[in-house]
Design a protein around this motif. Structure first.
Motif, PDB file in Angstrom:
ATOM      1  N   THR A   9       0.833  -1.202   0.000  1.00  0.00           N
ATOM      2  CA  THR A   9       0.000   0.000   0.000  1.00  0.00           C
ATOM      3  C   THR A   9       0.867   1.250   0.000  1.00  0.00           C
ATOM      4  N   VAL A  10       0.285   2.312  -0.546  1.00  0.00           N
ATOM      5  CA  VAL A  10       0.878   3.643  -0.508  1.00  0.00           C
ATOM      6  C   VAL A  10      -0.181   4.604   0.019  1.00  0.00           C
ATOM      7  N   LYS A  11       0.216   5.444   0.947  1.00  0.00           N
ATOM      8  CA  LYS A  11      -0.693   6.455   1.496  1.00  0.00           C
ATOM      9  C   LYS A  11      -0.226   7.834   1.027  1.00  0.00           C
ATOM     10  N   ILE A  12      -1.139   8.594   0.433  1.00  0.00           N
ATOM     11  CA  ILE A  12      -0.852   9.958  -0.008  1.00  0.00           C
ATOM     12  C   ILE A  12      -1.690  10.903   0.842  1.00  0.00           C
ATOM     13  N   VAL A  13      -1.041  11.877   1.448  1.00  0.00           N
ATOM     14  CA  VAL A  13      -1.734  12.866   2.273  1.00  0.00           C
ATOM     15  C   VAL A  13      -1.450  14.233   1.669  1.00  0.00           C
ATOM     16  N   TYR A  14      -2.512  15.031   1.472  1.00  0.00           N
ATOM     17  CA  TYR A  14      -2.232  16.323   0.825  1.00  0.00           C
ATOM     18  C   TYR A  14      -3.166  17.424   1.285  1.00  0.00           C
ATOM     19  N   THR A  15      -2.619  18.630   1.210  1.00  0.00           N
ATOM     20  CA  THR A  15      -3.377  19.844   1.485  1.00  0.00           C
ATOM     21  C   THR A  15      -3.446  20.672   0.209  1.00  0.00           C
ATOM     22  N   SER A  16      -4.406  21.575   0.165  1.00  0.00           N
ATOM     23  CA  SER A  16      -4.491  22.544  -0.922  1.00  0.00           C
ATOM     24  C   SER A  16      -5.213  23.771  -0.407  1.00  0.00           C
ATOM     25  N   ASN A  59      -0.704  21.360  -2.545  1.00  0.00           N
ATOM     26  CA  ASN A  59      -1.163  21.637  -3.903  1.00  0.00           C
ATOM     27  C   ASN A  59      -1.357  23.121  -4.206  1.00  0.00           C
ATOM     28  N   GLY A  60      -0.721  24.002  -3.422  1.00  0.00           N
ATOM     29  CA  GLY A  60      -0.704  25.409  -3.802  1.00  0.00           C
ATOM     30  C   GLY A  60      -1.634  26.313  -3.035  1.00  0.00           C
ATOM     31  N   ASP A  61      -1.441  27.641  -3.237  1.00  0.00           N
ATOM     32  CA  ASP A  61      -2.094  28.692  -2.461  1.00  0.00           C
ATOM     33  C   ASP A  61      -1.798  28.504  -0.979  1.00  0.00           C
ATOM     34  N   LEU A  62      -0.505  28.480  -0.695  1.00  0.00           N
ATOM     35  CA  LEU A  62      -0.030  28.213   0.665  1.00  0.00           C
ATOM     36  C   LEU A  62       0.282  29.486   1.431  1.00  0.00           C
ATOM     37  N   GLN A 256     -10.368  16.841  -3.986  1.00  0.00           N
ATOM     38  CA  GLN A 256     -10.151  18.254  -3.685  1.00  0.00           C
ATOM     39  C   GLN A 256     -10.568  18.487  -2.234  1.00  0.00           C
ATOM     40  N   PRO A 257      -9.664  19.045  -1.394  1.00  0.00           N
ATOM     41  CA  PRO A 257      -9.894  19.066   0.054  1.00  0.00           C
ATOM     42  C   PRO A 257     -10.312  20.406   0.658  1.00  0.00           C
ATOM     43  N   GLY A 258     -11.121  21.191  -0.062  1.00  0.00           N
ATOM     44  CA  GLY A 258     -11.586  22.434   0.524  1.00  0.00           C
ATOM     45  C   GLY A 258     -10.481  23.479   0.635  1.00  0.00           C
ATOM     46  N   ASN A 259     -10.550  24.283   1.685  1.00  0.00           N
ATOM     47  CA  ASN A 259      -9.606  25.391   1.812  1.00  0.00           C
ATOM     48  C   ASN A 259      -9.367  25.750   3.278  1.00  0.00           C
ATOM     49  N   ASN A 260      -8.380  26.634   3.473  1.00  0.00           N
ATOM     50  CA  ASN A 260      -8.055  27.217   4.783  1.00  0.00           C
ATOM     51  C   ASN A 260      -7.585  26.195   5.814  1.00  0.00           C
TER      52      ASN A 260
END
Length: 528
Positions: A9-16, A59-62, A256-260
């Motif tokens: 398995t591979v787990k990917i965790v991300y913010t945007s 994923n940007g707008d940091l 897509q994980p929302g914002n803020n």
């Protein structure tokens, strides 16, 4: 979960679209909130303890979006960018450039990238000779389990439609779809990855299920087309629209994980090893998870201590006073009937620009206006973007078209009452794309068809002439045509005011100290 011996398995965790939210607070009120990278850092630590093969991405707008970052740029820009410092401590594997990364100018962005302990991926943001301007197009990660992962990053190429030209001078923005297609083909041929992740700071232009357009197909968002037209993408991580979604389009897993910093994306991938030792993807699933009441990470809190204390001190400084009422209790009403706070912003823009036609908007529905004592916290809570001002020379025809575009914000409900057009609420709130004008008089008749709603349009008591020329001050986002105001693109620039609006508001209070709340009722919104 039961895993066979020849699977992994591979787990990917991300913010945007974290937008400068480091601490678990709302700066406007200083209330504790379930958001921010300090909490997210604790979550990443837990996930890494539980999983060996983890990728952590942004994923940007940091780096833009909170008073913290406004204060950093104004007072502490020689120090490490706090959002980068946090991501360095979290230990993310890669970041992608978002459109708001450019808001503070190239120097702030370049310094942020230079101080990052991780690569920035920007395949379609290039120099004049086509080389990546920042970072590199893609990253290859060979995980402990032997899985070879390719991560390629692209950014919405619509940035020149919004950003101040000085902030993007010498930078080319190639078509994100065409660029991603090129690099995915290259990666599949040359790198032979087991898993391809595309990180796109952009969103979806069509409904994920029906394929029907959900917005004007300007090229700002191309996620759906990427899934349909590019072979070889396993996972498309998106952002920009501030939506919360997961699904599959043409077999491509999307999220897509929302914002803020309120949520993050978690992607679970299962692969099976073949007889030739290559890995075959057999399962992929995405979940969007709230940050919740996770305890913030102590290392991050300690790191942020000084800059946070400085920010709080700056925010609490009284800078002026209001005589009268400038508070907003109903943002919709403040857009239908001229509000004293809107009048104040117009007055600031008119004084700063020395023209008598001004355009502004109520930027979001959380704006509360000003009470009797105004602090910097009040200013940055109501005006949260680092916009500068631009004076354009427009014809009467241009002005009429821009007003008609603003008038699209309204519609009539089943009872015939004026309400907000749903396209300005879903899939992304766009209240900032309804403009109010000063220095002219006009009526918006919502009962009339879109495109013919503006009535009684006058300037100094006389009808605007179609070919007459008028000087109008806008924020730089709108002056560049942002919000699909195409009639404003490439119009003659009369003057640019390089101070951002927060600075202009501060200077206005320094000059007048006490401001009388007043209103000039120069427009009406009716349904007749």
């Amino acid at each position: 979960m039961f895993i066979l011996a020849n699977t992994t398995t591979v787990k990917i965790v991300y913010t945007s679209d974290v937008h400068g939210n480091a601490m678990p607070i709302l700066y406007g009120s200083n209330e504790v909130a379930d958001l921010g990278l300090a909490k997210y850092a604790s979550i990443v630590k837990r996930i890494r303890k539980e999983n060996e093969n983890v990728l952590v991405l942004d994923n940007g707008d940091l780096i833009q979006g909170t008073p913290l970052m406004t204060h950093y740029v104004k007072e502490h820009a020689t120090q490490e960018n706090p959002m980068i410092g946090i991501m360095n401590r979290i230990g993310i594997d890669a970041g992608v450039i978002g459109n708001h990364e450019f808001n503070f100018g190239k120097k702030i962005l370049t310094n942020a990238i230079k101080s990052s302990n991780y690569p920035w991926l920007s395949a379609n943001i290039v120099t004049d000779d086509g080389k990546p301007y920042f970072g590199k197009p893609y990253l290859i990660k060979d995980l402990p389990n032997g899985v070879r992962v390719a991560i390629v990053g692209v950014t919405t190429h619509y940035i020149p439609n919004w950003e101040s030209p000085a902030h993007i001078e010498g930078i080319q923005f190639h078509d994100a779809l065409a660029t991603l297609k090129h690099w995915v083909t290259h990666i599949q041929k040359e790198e032979k990855p087991d898993l391809v992740i595309a990180c796109y700071h952009g969103g979806f232009e069509r409904d994920l299920v029906t394929g029907e357009p959900t917005e004007a197909l300007t090229g700002e968002n191309q996620g759906y087309a990427m899934c349909q037209e590019i072979e070889g993408i396993d996972i498309l991580l998106t952002g920009h629209q501030h939506r919360i979604l997961t699904g599959k389009v043409n077999g491509v897993l999307v999220a897509q994980p929302g914002n803020n910093g309120k949520m993050y994306g978690e992607i679970h991938v299962e692969l099976k090893q073949q007889d030739d030792d290559e890995w075959q993807l057999v399962e992929k699933e995405a979940t969007i998870i709230p940050i919740g009441d996770t305890e913030p990470d102590n290392e991050i809190l300690y790191y942020m201590e000084n800059i946070e204390a400085s920010t709080q001190s700056w925010l609490d400084q009284p800078i002026g006073y209001i005589n009268g009422d400038m508070t907003i209790t109903d943002p919709f009403h403040a857009r239908v009937v001229k509000h004293t706070f809107v009048q104040f912003i117009q007055d600031v823009q008119i004084e700063a620009s020395s023209v008598d036609i001004s355009v502004t908007s109520l930027l979001n529905n959380e704006s509360k206006g000003f009470s009797s004592v105004v602090t910097m916290r009040d200013v940055v809570s109501n005006y949260m973007y680092p916009n500068t001002l631009v004076v354009l020379e427009l014809t009467g025809t241009n002005i009429k078209l821009a007003l008609e575009k603003s008038a699209e914000y309204f519609t009539l409900d089943e009872a015939g009452e004026i309400t907000v057009n749903p396209t300005y609420i879903h899939p992304k709130p766009q209240h900032y794309n309804y403009d109010m004008w000063e220095g002219i008089h006009y009526t918006i008749n919502v009962a009339k068809p879109v495109g013919s709603r503006i009535e009684n349009l006058t300037y100094h008591g006389e009808p605007l002439t179609a070919d007459g020329t008028y000087h109008v001050v806008f924020n730089n986002y709108r002056a560049n045509g942002g919000g699909n105001y195409d009639m404003l693109k490439n119009k003659p620039v009369v003057r640019e005011i390089q101070q951002d609006t927060v600075e202009l508001i501060h200077a206005y209070f320094e000059k007048y100290k006490t401001v009388n709340a007043h209103v000039i009722h120069n427009f009406k919104v009716i349904a007749d």
